[in-house]
Design an enzyme around this catalytic site. Structure first.
Site, PDB file in Angstrom:
ATOM      1  CG  ASP A  32      20.444  -8.078 -13.221  1.00 31.45           C
ATOM      2  OD1 ASP A  32      20.401  -7.083 -12.894  1.00 31.45           O
ATOM      3  OD2 ASP A  32      20.251  -8.999 -12.125  1.00 31.45           O
ATOM      4  CB  ALA A  33      23.064 -10.881 -18.878  1.00 28.54           C
ATOM      5  CE  LYS A 115       1.369   2.194  10.942  1.00 29.90           C
ATOM      6  NZ  LYS A 115       1.284   2.977   9.620  1.00 29.90           N
ATOM      7  NE  ARG A 136      -6.177  -1.847   6.226  1.00 29.15           N
ATOM      8  CZ  ARG A 136      -4.947  -1.577   6.719  1.00 29.15           C
ATOM      9  NH1 ARG A 136      -4.634  -0.352   6.803  1.00 29.15           N
ATOM     10  NH2 ARG A 136      -4.355  -2.325   7.409  1.00 29.15           N
ATOM     11  CB  CYS A 432     -25.767  26.290   9.470  1.00 30.53           C
ATOM     12  SG  CYS A 432     -24.035  26.630   9.381  1.00 30.53           S
TER      13      CYS A 432
END
Length: 671
Positions: A32-33, A115, A136, A432
């Site tokens: 990473d360095a 999924k 989406r 209603c």
């Protein structure tokens, strides 16, 4: 090329290479360095030469200014959902339906995938460069999240490799690994920030940040699983091969994608994934099963809002036990009285559940449920909490019977239950308040008249203050009257009035859907509109005539006929038209009356068109008397092949059907 440009190009290429090895291949070759050192060097050079910064540079994942709101993006190819199955019997029934539709008893090859429990997104690459990303949304229109998606390190800003299409829209899932979710919540608890209920909510909250710098701090990741737009290039003829091609171009693909050649292999895959589920490191709620062959997918087609060639095989929902403290009764848009259990709050599948639907009186009787009972709660499909069963052995002595109301709990009108129906309904109609609220909410919803800015709380207040009784009353509202509502200033009020004015121009199909006729959803509304053409023709149709509409049976036909037979409904429609609600008048011309080379022919479009959108081409062809079909068969008269035409073209050639290109189509259209 100048030396500094050469240096920048080499640095960017090196960094993209390491990002690909790390995020896609899971095989980093430098620590990473070293990656960080290269990134610092690139940032330094770009700061010295800002005119040479390119949008696909690895440094451009972070840094865009915060947005004030998300803009909308209309999907060129709709992002459809999948139908679900929840047990092996239902999956086998799906497999049988596919075989029957293909008129074959041969085993099919299925591509099986996880999924993922995240957010579906589309990402558009033009000439290999990431240009746009969207949620989406409702499948037709999503939100522009380009700036945020650019911060997700697993998503390449530029594809690499050969034969990359000019325009390629990949679809996939953005999600948050469980370790990242726990880290976010740990930090939130420490700082007094928002604690998320589950990784999906955290992913959604992270992806919908107006400030992409916040998104950049969240460890989101992505797997792609499909394609939308494809122009100026080709893809393999199977779904699994397409995924491998995506991976070769640098897009991340799950390593759990598996080809299964029999239903039994699919079930074995499902059981294995279910067994491994706790150890994956991220949330899934099932597996997705797709017919692998693209040619067979096209042959199978779609129904309503889902493909016939794929299904989501969901895992059994997670369950917990809790107590029923009370049962209340809610009134829906069509007057349906739904009993709702008020629960001692309990966490189920990462969500705090305090209510659960009891559906109807028959369900309460089936369960033998009493108030005070200990019950098992399941999040059906991991979404809607339900009472699965009663723990009778732990029933308290003071448990009380559930008494179903004989009068509406909102308006006190009689409750009736039609013979043969499980649902009891309030007979109050629009007197209603509950029905009025729900009807109005439906009327202004996105898929109906789409009145921007008119949310549920505004509707609630309008009904409670008796400003609105019918949908037509909405169009009589003034900004002054709206300003009297809670948290509604003059500017917001005027915006709502403007949105109502804009909503007056709609389509016949949307108008029918907005009316809220029982059992008439979007697809049925569109079918009715297309069949009858005008409101007058539909209003005068008999039950027998209504049943001639594709997919309209006796139940839908009866509900539709009864709706238009009711004088109060006709009055509301007349008022809506008087207030200016309108839609384009249909132009109906018989095919035999049209002097056109397309008149009376069944035409199929395939491939990408450069001079017209597909919808425009369809509209032009229909106006000239053609019937535009979605698949090639012996009944097809003509195939119009655009760029990168695939299996439809091959089938047309196999059947000896006439094929023309886009240029010839435009000539015949008179362009």
């Amino acid at each position: 090329m100048e030396p500094i440009e050469q240096q920048l190009t080499e640095l960017r290429t090196t960094l993209r290479h390491h990002e690909y090895l790390y995020h896609v291949m899971d095989a980093p070759e430098v620590p990473d360095a070293e990656y960080d050192r290269l990134m610092r060097e690139l940032r330094e050079l770009e700061s010295q030469h800002p005119e040479l910064i390119t949008p696909d540079s690895p440094t451009q994942r972070v840094g865009a200014a915060p947005l004030t709101a998300f803009s909308q993006i209309r999907h060129e190819v709709p992002m459809l959902s999948l139908d679900n199955v929840f047990d092996e019997e239902s999956f086998l029934a799906f497999n049988k339906r596919v075989q029957d539709r293909l008129k074959s008893t041969d085993d099919l090859t299925y591509c099986c995938e996880l999924k993922l429990d995240g957010l579906a997104v589309s990402i558009l690459y033009e000439n290999g460069v990431l240009m746009q990303a969207a949620t989406r949304g409702d499948g037709t229109t999503g939100e522009d999240i380009t700036s945020n998606v650019r911060t997700i390190r697993t998503i390449p800003l530029k594809l690499h490799g050969e034969n990359i299409p000019a325009r390629l829209e990949v679809r996939g899932e953005v999600f948050l690994p469980q370790a990242g979710f726990e880290k976010i919540n740990e930090e939130a608890r420490r700082t007094g920030g928002k604690v998320f209920a589950n990784p999906r909510n955290a992913a959604a909250g992270s992806l919908r940040q107006l400030d992409p710098r916040i998104t950049a701090k969240r460890p989101l990741t992505f797997f792609c699983y499909g394609v939308g737009v494809l122009e100026g290039g080709e893809l393999p003829a199977s779904h699994s091969a397409r995924l491998q091609q995506f991976k070769a171009w640098g897009l991340p693909v799950s390593d759990r994608v598996t080809l299964c050649h029999t239903p039994e292999e699919v079930l074995t895959y499902y059981r294995k994934v279910e067994e491994d589920r706790p150890h994956l490191g991220f949330d899934i709620d099932g597996v997705v099963i797709k017919v692998d062959s693209l040619a067979l997918q096209e042959q199978l087609g779609f129904v309503a809002r889902a493909p016939r060639w794929a299904v989501a095989f969901k895992f059994p929902a997670q369950e917990q036990m809790t107590f029923v403290r009370d049962v209340e009764f809610q009134v829906g848009r069509t007057g349906a009285i739904t009993p709702v259990a008020r629960l001692e709050p309990v966490h189920v599948a990462g969500v705090l559940v305090s209510n659960a639907t009891l559906h109807n009186a028959d369900e309460i009787e089936r369960l033998g449920l009493k108030i005070g009972d200990k019950v098992v709660i399941r999040r059906a499909g991991d979404v809607i909490p339900q009472v699965v069963n009663v723990v009778l052995s732990e029933r308290p002595a003071d448990a009380r019977d559930v008494v179903f109301p004989t009068h509406c709990p909102v308006c006190q009108s009689d409750v009736e239950r039609v013979e043969g129906e499980a649902v009891a309904r309030c007979t109050g109609g629009l007197i209603c308040g509950a029905q009025r609220k729900e009807s109005l909410k439906h009327f202004v919803s996105r898929r109906a008249l789409d009145v921007d800015g008119m949310g549920d709380k505004i509707i609630d207040q309008l009904v409670e203050k008796e400003y609105v009784h019918t949908p037509a009353d909405l169009f009589r509202l003034s900004a002054g009257k709206l300003t009297g509502l809670d948290r509604m200033g003059p500017k917001s009020a005027q915006n709502v009035v403007n949105a109502l004015e804009k909503a007056k121009e709609t389509t016949f199909a949307r108008f029918l859907y907005a009316l809220g006729i029982r059992e008439v959803g979007e697809a049925t509304a569109a079918a009715l509109a297309a069949h009858f053409g005008t409101l007058e023709a539909l209003e005068q149709a008999s039950i027998e005539e209504l049943q001639k509409v594709p997919d309209v049976g006796i139940v839908v036909a009866t509900h539709t006929f009864n709706f238009f037979a009711e004088e109060s409904n006709r009055d509301v429609i007349a008022q809506l038209l008087a207030e200016g609600v309108h839609w384009p008048a249909p132009v109906v011309v018989k095919a035999e009356e049209i002097d056109s080379p397309f008149a009376g022919k069944t035409v199929v479009l395939t491939g990408s068109l450069s001079q017209l959108s597909r919808d425009d081409a369809k509209a032009r062809l229909v106006a000239l008397g053609a019937k535009v079909a979605g698949s090639v068969s012996k009944k097809t008269d003509l195939v119009i092949a655009g760029e990168a035409a695939g299996s439809k073209l091959a089938k047309a050639q196999e059947l000896g059907i006439e094929v023309i290109d886009e240029a010839e189509m435009m000539r015949l259209l008179g362009e």
